[in-house]
Design an enzyme around this catalytic site. Structure first.
Site, mmCIF file in Angstrom:
data_model
loop_
_atom_site.group_PDB
_atom_site.id
_atom_site.type_symbol
_atom_site.label_atom_id
_atom_site.label_comp_id
_atom_site.label_asym_id
_atom_site.label_seq_id
_atom_site.Cartn_x
_atom_site.Cartn_y
_atom_site.Cartn_z
ATOM 1 N N GLU A 101 37.716 88.637 51.679
ATOM 2 C CA GLU A 101 37.224 89.715 51.174
ATOM 3 C C GLU A 101 38.490 90.360 51.015
ATOM 4 O OE1 GLU A 101 36.099 94.981 52.494
ATOM 5 O OE2 GLU A 101 35.233 93.009 53.875
ATOM 6 N N GLY B 40 41.838 92.707 61.381
ATOM 7 C CA GLY B 40 41.534 93.275 62.424
ATOM 8 C C GLY B 40 40.881 92.536 62.952
ATOM 9 N N ALA B 41 39.527 92.163 62.318
ATOM 10 C CA ALA B 41 37.713 91.623 62.252
ATOM 11 C C ALA B 41 37.803 90.819 60.786
ATOM 12 C CB ALA B 41 37.383 91.730 62.901
ATOM 13 N N MET B 42 36.709 90.435 60.724
ATOM 14 C CA MET B 42 35.926 90.386 58.697
ATOM 15 C C MET B 42 34.141 89.824 59.396
ATOM 16 S SD MET B 42 36.305 90.687 55.683
ATOM 17 C CE MET B 42 34.561 90.359 55.135
ATOM 18 N N ASN C 95 31.916 88.890 57.959
ATOM 19 C CA ASN C 95 31.036 87.693 56.965
ATOM 20 C C ASN C 95 29.350 87.119 58.130
ATOM 21 O OD1 ASN C 95 33.271 86.556 55.662
ATOM 22 N ND2 ASN C 95 34.007 86.372 57.899
ATOM 23 N N HIS D 82 31.782 97.653 65.321
ATOM 24 C CA HIS D 82 31.641 97.953 63.372
ATOM 25 C C HIS D 82 31.558 97.448 63.088
ATOM 26 C CE1 HIS D 82 34.710 99.578 60.712
ATOM 27 N NE2 HIS D 82 34.606 97.852 59.819
ATOM 28 N N GLU D 83 32.200 95.718 63.219
ATOM 29 C CA GLU D 83 31.736 94.265 62.503
ATOM 30 C C GLU D 83 30.112 93.962 62.543
ATOM 31 O OE1 GLU D 83 34.280 93.253 60.502
ATOM 32 O OE2 GLU D 83 35.272 94.923 61.413
ATOM 33 N N HIS E 202 28.074 96.341 59.875
ATOM 34 C CA HIS E 202 28.203 95.708 58.676
ATOM 35 C C HIS E 202 27.123 94.583 57.881
ATOM 36 C CE1 HIS E 202 31.637 97.029 56.753
ATOM 37 N NE2 HIS E 202 32.786 96.736 57.974
ATOM 38 N N GLU F 150 32.941 101.026 54.516
ATOM 39 C CA GLU F 150 33.836 100.848 55.644
ATOM 40 C C GLU F 150 33.644 102.230 55.788
ATOM 41 O OE1 GLU F 150 34.832 99.010 56.218
ATOM 42 O OE2 GLU F 150 35.361 97.552 55.834
#
Length: 871
Positions: A121, A261-263, A265, A297-298, A301, A320
């Site tokens: 991303e 911070g993080a993703m 996927n 949060h991740e 998503h 977001e």
């Protein structure tokens, strides 16, 4: 060649869509071969050519429907592979080579610390293979990885593991299949020698999900808090939003080298170690609560971003902003609602409000961009969350939940827009949100002015509200916004009264709407002197200016049932005092009413420790800067320090008493009560050390050497760094104790980068040469260079410009290493407009010097150009 500007108005649906993608990776550090097999179908009947994007790829071959294409059938360039005269349906097979080890940008597939990792991303997938790398092209992925079995025993990708086995030459393979359509930015691959922990979660329909967290060898004992946070998030999302996890496996990988911070996927979240690893000896309370928040949060998503994603990157706040709102609500339910809301607003005021006041100001849905990475901002995230929160405030929990249920069911598996989300809220509520949508397109922070008048004779209380949003660089004309004002009215005894407006009893708390330039609200049957409690829970992201006096703020501090407003009233009282000090520092004295108000807070035994700690903290120098028409960092620092010093002297007995009562030598735990106790304990220590009192500094040294947790040890160290001559003894001890711990060494860098001492800049320059510092690692760069630029205003803004020159030199170096990280740091240099002419000239000069370097990245160029246009 300059990168072109992309405009939202020019959006067009993709000419070709994809049903299935098969990827094959032959993983070698400096010579990875990627083979893709992509099933295309035409989406635009008029389209002739099929465009695949590329970035830093080595082309090998391309075939269509099993036949090798000739050079006449395609056009190949550094950035594109164009298939000429493409049919309605076809299978394209492309083979290319990449060099993950040389990929220092950490975008696409890269090799770091001996492991393969991806970050796709927003546009990193085109650094892996030729592909229509857009968020609105969604497909099902099947991925096969082949690697050396000893060097890379762990092979991970999105979805379910369907096959694995051994091959010749000590190599092995794994095949993953993701049954859900996803855009390429959610693709992930990890291969390496990793430790792991495992657990299980049973969903609300009884499905058992295997949970795994992978990390660098030796870090597994720091993963258990992340695992507990994940299980809490999975349960919370079922209860609060009705969202059940949809696969049989959920993997998290924690790495040290990561730009973000993080993703999120799909099914394979990748985390920066700074927001995932924790134990009491190495992580502070803030680390523990933030890890819980980011893990949530991740995970959230998975629905708000993965199952329903963005039509284009202009719609980034769709996923977001919504997900930040979700993680804020998660944190509020896991911790304490009032204190978590206050912390969210502190973040907004310290990060997003200054962004609105800078050359890079933009709406939460921007109209254009040159480099999309530059729009992963506090505006898109934090202000975007506030826009979602306003809808929640207006609709109420029940209707808001109906709106999200409709959104998820209606758009599951699709790439959609912010309008689609708002329309769902409009449909379930019956509220016309046409004007409200202006929040998505208008930049800047509105200011709401309040005038109040109580008519004793007819027992009415009139509130006159007006709104104004000042012109910004790209928007000279502003429109009235739709602003929800959550409110109550307190009588002279501090009790909430019935709100009777136009003859209708609205209860003791209501939401009124300010949607015109000026509006009046007249409340009836107000029998005694009232005080309004406005913008409860911070119901809109605005600046608030009232005609209230000091007595009103003190009254609200003592009586308001809304935790946010009690705290905010203390901030407004502090603001009044601080601004008086800035106007006339030579004659400034801390008023007695401020001392009395602080004493009253400290002696309140009914107040939660964490809340009391927040009430005792002054606004930051960064927030204070936002109140000033011309910023003088030295005066701001001096005023704030003088207030702290005076409070320390006048309330010394109270600070010592609370410090003693909150001292605790038992086992560390992260309950809300324990976190609050430590927060109050450390606030008291900071006040006690304010005047470099030897007794207080001995307390700090004792706390540093005898505490059993990083929260208290790190707090003691920061006080010693700023006030004690024995600073080297403590700094050397800290480094020697933790020199083998990557994350704690970053804390060591950060503590010195924020030092208010005059020699801080020289110290940062020395640390940049330290063996444990690495310009290739984003975490280290942010901890030292980024923190100095953004969190040390007196030293960054030295009058001789030496702070600006140092940061500019670092940015020039970073431009060729990691422009993504460089662009995050340059914001402090671009925000020059409100400083004196001497500082402005020096900042502008450094920006021009950066702009003149060869091969400047679009990341830096876009921000510099935006800033220089305001000169």
């Amino acid at each position: 060649m300059a990168k072109e500007v992309i405009y939202r108005k020019d959006y067009k649906a993709p000419d070709f869509l994809i049903d299935n993608v098969h990827l094959n990776f032959d993983l070698e550090e400096d010579n990875t071969i990627v083979k893709s097999k992509i099933e295309f179908k035409k989406n635009n009947k008029e389209a002739k050519d099929c465009v695949l994007f590329a970035d830093d790829l080595i082309f090998i071959s391309v075939s269509m429907n099993g036949e090798l294409l000739s050079v006449d059938d395609y056009i190949l360039s550094e950035k594109e592979l164009i298939i000429k005269n493409a049919p309605d349906k076809f299978i394209l097979e492309v083979e290319n080579k990449i060099d993950p080890l040389a990929n220092k940008k950490l975008e696409g597939l890269y090799c770091s610390s001996g492991n393969f990792c991806t970050q796709c991303e927003p546009e990193g997938f085109r650094r892996i293979t030729y592909y229509p790398d857009r968020s609105d092209v969604m497909a099902k992925f099947t991925v096969r990885m082949v690697a050396d079995k000893d060097k890379y025993p762990v092979l991970l990708s999105n979805g379910n593991l369907i096959e694995q086995g051994n091959l010749e030459d000590n190599r092995h393979f794994a095949i993953y299949e993701d049954p859900f359509r996803k855009p390429s930015y959610l693709f992930a691959l990890v291969a390496g020698k990793l430790d792991s922990i495992s657990d299980k979660f049973t969903t609300m329909t009884g499905k058992e999900v295997d949970l795994h967290i992978y990390c660098n060898p030796g870090d597994s004992e720091k993963c258990y808090h992340a695992m507990e946070s994940l299980k809490k998030a999975m349960k919370w999302d079922e209860v609060r939003f009705g969202r059940e996890y949809d696969l049989n496996i959920f993997n998290i990988v924690i790495v040290h080298d990561f730009n973000s911070g993080a993703m999120e996927n799909k099914s394979l979240n990748i985390f920066n170690s700074s927001v995932a690893l924790a134990n009491p000896k190495t992580a502070t309370d803030n680390n523990f609560t933030y890890i819980e928040k980011v893990i949530g949060h991740e995970y959230f998503h998975n629905w708000s971003g993965d199952r329903v994603t963005c039509q284009s990157w202009f719609e980034l706040t769709l996923k977001e902003g919504f997900t930040v709102f979700r993680d804020s609500e998660f944190s509020a339910d896991m911790q304490d609602r009032s204190t978590e809301r206050i912390k969210d607003v502190i973040t907004l005021r310290n990060a997003q409000f200054p962004e609105d006041d800078s050359p890079m100001t933009h709406p939460i849905r921007p109209d254009s961009y040159m480099e999309i990475n530059n729009f992963y901002t506090a505006t898109v995230y934090e202000k975007g969350a506030e826009i979602i929160r306003m809808m929640h405030t207006m609709l109420g929990e029940e209707k808001f939940r109906k709106g999200t249920d409709l959104y998820f069911s209606k758009f599951d598996g699709q790439a959609v827009t912010c309008d689609d989300f708002v329309n769902c809220m409009e449909e379930v509520s019956g509220i016309d949100l046409t004007q409200f949508k202006l929040w998505y397109s208008q930049s800047g922070t509105p200011e709401v002015k309040v005038k109040s008048h109580w008519n004793k004779e007819d027992r009415t209380y009139k509130l006159e509200l007006s709104q104004e949003t000042l012109p910004t660089s790209k928007q000279k004309e502003k429109t009235n916004l739709y602003i929800p004002v959550k409110m109550a009215i307190l009588n002279h005894e501090g009790e909430e009264i019935d709100l009777i407006l136009n003859g209708e009893n609205l209860g003791k708390e209501t939401v009124i709407i300010l949607n015109e330039k000026e509006q009046s609200f007249v409340f009836e049957n107000v029998h005694s002197q009232p005080t309004a409690s406005l913008f409860r829970c911070f119901s809109a992201p605005v600046k608030i200016k009232t005609d209230f006096d000091i007595a009103d703020y003190r009254f609200l501090m003592e009586n308001d049932e809304d935790g946010f407003n009690r705290w905010d009233s203390s901030q407004k009282l502090a603001k009044h005092v601080i601004m008086n000090g800035i106007k006339d520092f030579d004659n400034f004295e801390v008023p007695e009413y401020m001392i009395k108000s602080f004493r009253k807070i400290m002696l309140n035994d009914n107040m939660d420790d964490d809340f009391k700690a927040l009430m005792l903290r002054l606004p930051s120098e960064k927030e204070i800067s936002g109140w000033c028409s011309v910023i003088d960092p030295d005066v701001i620092h001096a005023v704030r320090e003088k207030i702290i010093s005076e409070l320390s002297i006048k309330l010394n007995h109270e600070f010592i008493d609370i410090y003693g009562k909150t001292t605790f030598s038992g086992e560390y735990d992260i309950s809300h009560e324990s976190i609050g106790r430590r927060a109050l304990h450390n606030v008291c220590l900071s006040y006690l050390c304010a005047n470099s009192n030897k007794g207080a500094l001995m307390l700090a040294e004792n706390q540093y050497f005898h505490s059993n947790n990083m929260t208290e040890q790190f707090s003691a160290m920061t006080n010693i760094i700023n006030k004690d001559e024995k600073v080297d003894l403590v700094l050397n001890n800290f480094f020697e104790t933790y020199k083998d711990n990557f994350l704690v060494v970053n804390k060591w860098f950060l503590a010195q980068a924020t030092s208010s001492k005059d020699n801080a800049l020289e110290k940062v320059k020395e640390l940049k040469k330290h063996p444990n510092f690495d310009m290739n690692n984003p975490n280290k760069v942010r901890s030292l260079i980024g923190v100095f630029a953004s969190m040390n205003p007196t030293n960054f803004h030295k009058k001789d410009g030496s702070g600006y020159k140092f940061i500019a030199d670092c940015l020039i170096e970073l431009n060729s290493i990691n422009p993504h990280v460089a662009a995050r740091i340059i914001d402090s240099l671009c925000a020059f407009k409100k400083y004196d002419k001497n500082r402005q000239d020096k900042m502008v000069s450094e920006l021009r010097r950066i702009k003149d370097i060869e091969k400047i990245s679009p990341n830096l160029l876009e921000k510099i150009d935006s800033a220089l246009k305001t000169v």
